[in-house]
Design a protein around this motif. Structure first.
Motif: not given
Length: 100
Positions: A31, A34-35, A47-48
């Motif tokens: 997460e 990803w952010c 959202r993952i």
């Protein structure tokens, strides 16, 4: 019957695996990566999902954002590979979903 004694680190590792601790830790790392890859604006509307067979699923809150991510897919994948060089992320799959 007397069993062989076990080292406390073996017992703790077993408990962590059973409790899903490592899976939760991995999800937090994923997460965070990803952010960092998409930035705060896109991170707030995505959202993952699951990472399965090297394909990371991303839930997206709206069609325009999904389209934007699709156009930037190659760059995002490259960023994720830089942030997570030891992880087998080969592709991204975007799908509309409820965020939040």
């Amino acid at each position: 019957m007397v069993q062989n004694p076990r080292h406390v680190s073996d017992i703790l590792t077993e408990l962590m695996v059973r409790g899903g601790y490592f899976r939760r830790q991995w999800a937090m790392v994923l997460e965070e990566a990803w952010c960092r890859a998409v930035g705060p604006d896109l991170a707030s509307v995505t959202r993952i999902g699951r990472l399965r067979r090297g394909v990371l699923e991303i839930l997206v809150g709206s069609s325009p954002v999904l389209q934007e991510l699709t156009f930037g897919k190659a760059e995002l994948l490259s960023r994720l590979r830089q942030l997570l060089p030891d992880e087998p992320i080969h592709d991204l799959r975007f799908r509309l979903g409820r965020i939040g």
